[in-house]
Write a protein that holds these residues in place. Structure first.
Motif, mmCIF file in Angstrom:
data_model
loop_
_atom_site.group_PDB
_atom_site.id
_atom_site.type_symbol
_atom_site.label_atom_id
_atom_site.label_comp_id
_atom_site.label_asym_id
_atom_site.label_seq_id
_atom_site.Cartn_x
_atom_site.Cartn_y
_atom_site.Cartn_z
ATOM 1 N N TYR A 24 52.455 -9.791 70.679
ATOM 2 C CA TYR A 24 52.771 -11.178 70.322
ATOM 3 C C TYR A 24 52.057 -12.161 71.247
ATOM 4 O O TYR A 24 51.416 -13.115 70.792
ATOM 5 C CB TYR A 24 54.284 -11.384 70.378
ATOM 6 N N ASP A 25 52.173 -11.937 72.543
ATOM 7 C CA ASP A 25 51.561 -12.851 73.515
ATOM 8 C C ASP A 25 50.050 -12.918 73.333
ATOM 9 O O ASP A 25 49.451 -14.007 73.362
ATOM 10 C CB ASP A 25 51.904 -12.397 74.938
ATOM 11 N N LEU A 26 49.414 -11.762 73.147
ATOM 12 C CA LEU A 26 47.960 -11.737 73.011
ATOM 13 C C LEU A 26 47.503 -12.301 71.668
ATOM 14 O O LEU A 26 46.485 -12.987 71.592
ATOM 15 C CB LEU A 26 47.440 -10.318 73.205
ATOM 16 N N PHE A 27 48.246 -12.017 70.594
ATOM 17 C CA PHE A 27 47.907 -12.595 69.292
ATOM 18 C C PHE A 27 47.979 -14.119 69.357
ATOM 19 O O PHE A 27 47.125 -14.823 68.804
ATOM 20 C CB PHE A 27 48.861 -12.093 68.207
ATOM 21 N N CYS A 28 49.014 -14.641 70.007
ATOM 22 C CA CYS A 28 49.166 -16.092 70.119
ATOM 23 C C CYS A 28 48.018 -16.697 70.939
ATOM 24 O O CYS A 28 47.526 -17.790 70.618
ATOM 25 C CB CYS A 28 50.502 -16.445 70.760
ATOM 26 N N ASP A 29 47.607 -16.003 71.983
ATOM 27 C CA ASP A 29 46.562 -16.535 72.865
ATOM 28 C C ASP A 29 45.153 -16.358 72.301
ATOM 29 O O ASP A 29 44.305 -17.259 72.424
ATOM 30 C CB ASP A 29 46.628 -15.844 74.234
ATOM 31 N N ASN A 30 44.892 -15.193 71.691
ATOM 32 C CA ASN A 30 43.517 -14.832 71.338
ATOM 33 C C ASN A 30 43.268 -14.659 69.848
ATOM 34 O O ASN A 30 42.128 -14.416 69.442
ATOM 35 C CB ASN A 30 43.128 -13.523 72.046
ATOM 36 N N GLY A 34 40.599 -11.447 67.892
ATOM 37 C CA GLY A 34 40.251 -11.464 69.308
ATOM 38 C C GLY A 34 41.128 -10.601 70.183
ATOM 39 O O GLY A 34 40.926 -10.540 71.403
ATOM 40 N N THR A 35 42.087 -9.931 69.571
ATOM 41 C CA THR A 35 42.998 -9.060 70.321
ATOM 42 C C THR A 35 42.700 -7.607 70.005
ATOM 43 O O THR A 35 42.660 -7.211 68.835
ATOM 44 C CB THR A 35 44.463 -9.371 69.963
ATOM 45 N N THR A 36 42.473 -6.815 71.020
ATOM 46 C CA THR A 36 42.182 -5.396 70.832
ATOM 47 C C THR A 36 43.392 -4.546 71.189
ATOM 48 O O THR A 36 44.281 -4.971 71.937
ATOM 49 C CB THR A 36 41.005 -4.955 71.718
ATOM 50 N N THR A 57 48.422 1.134 63.297
ATOM 51 C CA THR A 57 47.371 0.141 63.131
ATOM 52 C C THR A 57 47.759 -1.170 63.816
ATOM 53 O O THR A 57 48.932 -1.430 64.086
ATOM 54 C CB THR A 57 47.097 -0.164 61.645
ATOM 55 N N LYS A 58 46.763 -2.011 64.016
ATOM 56 C CA LYS A 58 46.997 -3.326 64.610
ATOM 57 C C LYS A 58 47.802 -4.210 63.657
ATOM 58 O O LYS A 58 48.601 -5.052 64.097
ATOM 59 C CB LYS A 58 45.665 -3.984 64.977
ATOM 60 N N ALA A 59 47.609 -4.024 62.362
ATOM 61 C CA ALA A 59 48.346 -4.819 61.379
ATOM 62 C C ALA A 59 49.845 -4.542 61.454
ATOM 63 O O ALA A 59 50.667 -5.450 61.284
ATOM 64 C CB ALA A 59 47.833 -4.542 59.974
ATOM 65 N N VAL A 60 50.219 -3.296 61.708
ATOM 66 C CA VAL A 60 51.637 -2.965 61.869
ATOM 67 C C VAL A 60 52.195 -3.675 63.106
ATOM 68 O O VAL A 60 53.319 -4.195 63.098
ATOM 69 C CB VAL A 60 51.844 -1.446 61.962
ATOM 70 N N LEU A 61 51.404 -3.709 64.156
ATOM 71 C CA LEU A 61 51.815 -4.447 65.355
ATOM 72 C C LEU A 61 51.996 -5.932 65.053
ATOM 73 O O LEU A 61 52.939 -6.565 65.545
ATOM 74 C CB LEU A 61 50.775 -4.271 66.464
ATOM 75 N N LEU A 62 51.115 -6.495 64.258
ATOM 76 C CA LEU A 62 51.248 -7.892 63.864
ATOM 77 C C LEU A 62 52.549 -8.111 63.102
ATOM 78 O O LEU A 62 53.280 -9.082 63.356
ATOM 79 C CB LEU A 62 50.056 -8.306 63.003
ATOM 80 N N LEU A 125 52.348 -17.987 66.018
ATOM 81 C CA LEU A 125 51.650 -16.923 65.296
ATOM 82 C C LEU A 125 50.995 -17.415 64.011
ATOM 83 O O LEU A 125 50.275 -16.658 63.352
ATOM 84 C CB LEU A 125 52.625 -15.792 64.938
ATOM 85 N N VAL A 126 51.235 -18.680 63.648
ATOM 86 C CA VAL A 126 50.731 -19.190 62.375
ATOM 87 C C VAL A 126 49.218 -19.053 62.283
ATOM 88 O O VAL A 126 48.678 -18.522 61.300
ATOM 89 C CB VAL A 126 51.154 -20.654 62.172
ATOM 90 N N ALA A 127 48.508 -19.550 63.294
ATOM 91 C CA ALA A 127 47.048 -19.472 63.267
ATOM 92 C C ALA A 127 46.576 -18.026 63.229
ATOM 93 O O ALA A 127 45.593 -17.690 62.544
ATOM 94 C CB ALA A 127 46.459 -20.189 64.482
ATOM 95 N N THR A 128 47.269 -17.150 63.943
ATOM 96 C CA THR A 128 46.913 -15.735 63.940
ATOM 97 C C THR A 128 47.072 -15.137 62.556
ATOM 98 O O THR A 128 46.202 -14.413 62.063
ATOM 99 C CB THR A 128 47.792 -14.969 64.942
ATOM 100 N N LEU A 129 48.201 -15.446 61.890
ATOM 101 C CA LEU A 129 48.458 -14.892 60.568
ATOM 102 C C LEU A 129 47.397 -15.335 59.565
ATOM 103 O O LEU A 129 46.873 -14.529 58.797
ATOM 104 C CB LEU A 129 49.845 -15.322 60.085
#
Length: 218
Positions: A24-30, A34-36, A57-62, A125-129
């Protein structure tokens, strides 16, 4: 379940929550792209294979990061497969209080006070989504989250409407749900909080006045 099994399960849940919060923190920031996985693993203090073993997967983490932002990071647990909305709503610790509220005004106040906290956590998380929508799996996370938000809002409005006081005269559950979807959204909340630089208190007051005027009987 034996004590040893229970202890292992408890440790696994603590680790899962730590990984979800790191994501969550990295998705919000990057952002999503941009998050690996390796960055999430480093932030959470786990090995990269642990991330893949737990989430796949990363999508499940999202998806889990968004879910945890909604119910609270300290309450998050692995979701059931393809849950129905009536299974998910009681995950909110305030849902029983909301359902048992004596009037529509009291029910709305409970819904709003906890809902605005959800928006405060989910809005970053809006921009990330939306930025992740080019990834098919991430796009499905966005679609599913909107589908569940519709279901949750529709059920919440139905409960409010059925209580003494009800909705504003002439307002149907369907129309009230549409109003709530548009005005009580992470997108609008983020645009006001970040775009206009409003404080959380000012944003909350604005939304409360707007929604009570639009939804509730005078």
């Amino acid at each position: 379940m034996s004590m040893a099994s229970s202890t292992r399960a408890d440790r696994a849940l603590v680790t899962r929550r730590r990984m979800v919060r790191a994501a969550y923190d990295l998705f919000c920031d990057n952002g999503y792209l941009g998050t690996t996985i390796s960055a999430i693993a480093k932030e959470a203090g786990v090995a990269v294979p642990t991330i893949y073993y737990t989430f796949g997967t990363k999508a499940v983490l999202l998806s889990e990061a968004l879910g945890a932002a909604i119910v609270g990071f300290d309450r998050w647990r692995p979701p059931p497969a393809d849950p129905q909305i009536d299974e998910l709503l009681p995950w909110n610790h305030w849902w029983e209080e909301f359902e048992s509220s004596p009037t529509s005004d009291a029910a709305f106040d409970t819904f709003f006070s906890h809902g605005v906290g959800i928006l405060e956590r989910a809005a970053p998380l809006v921009a990330t989504l939306h930025g992740a929508s080019g990834d098919p799996e991430a796009a499905e996370v966005l679609r599913t989250s909107e589908e569940r938000r519709l279901g949750a809002y529709r059920e919440s409005v139905r409960i409010i409407a059925a209580k003494p006081g009800g909705l504003r005269p002439g307002l149907t559950v369907a129309k009230a749900t549409d109003i709530l979807l548009v005005l009580f959204s992470a997108e609008l909340y983020q645009s006001v909080r970040t775009g206009r630089g409003w404080s959380a208190e000012r944003t909350e007051s604005f939304l409360y006045q707007l929604l009570t005027t639009q939804l509730l009987a005078a």
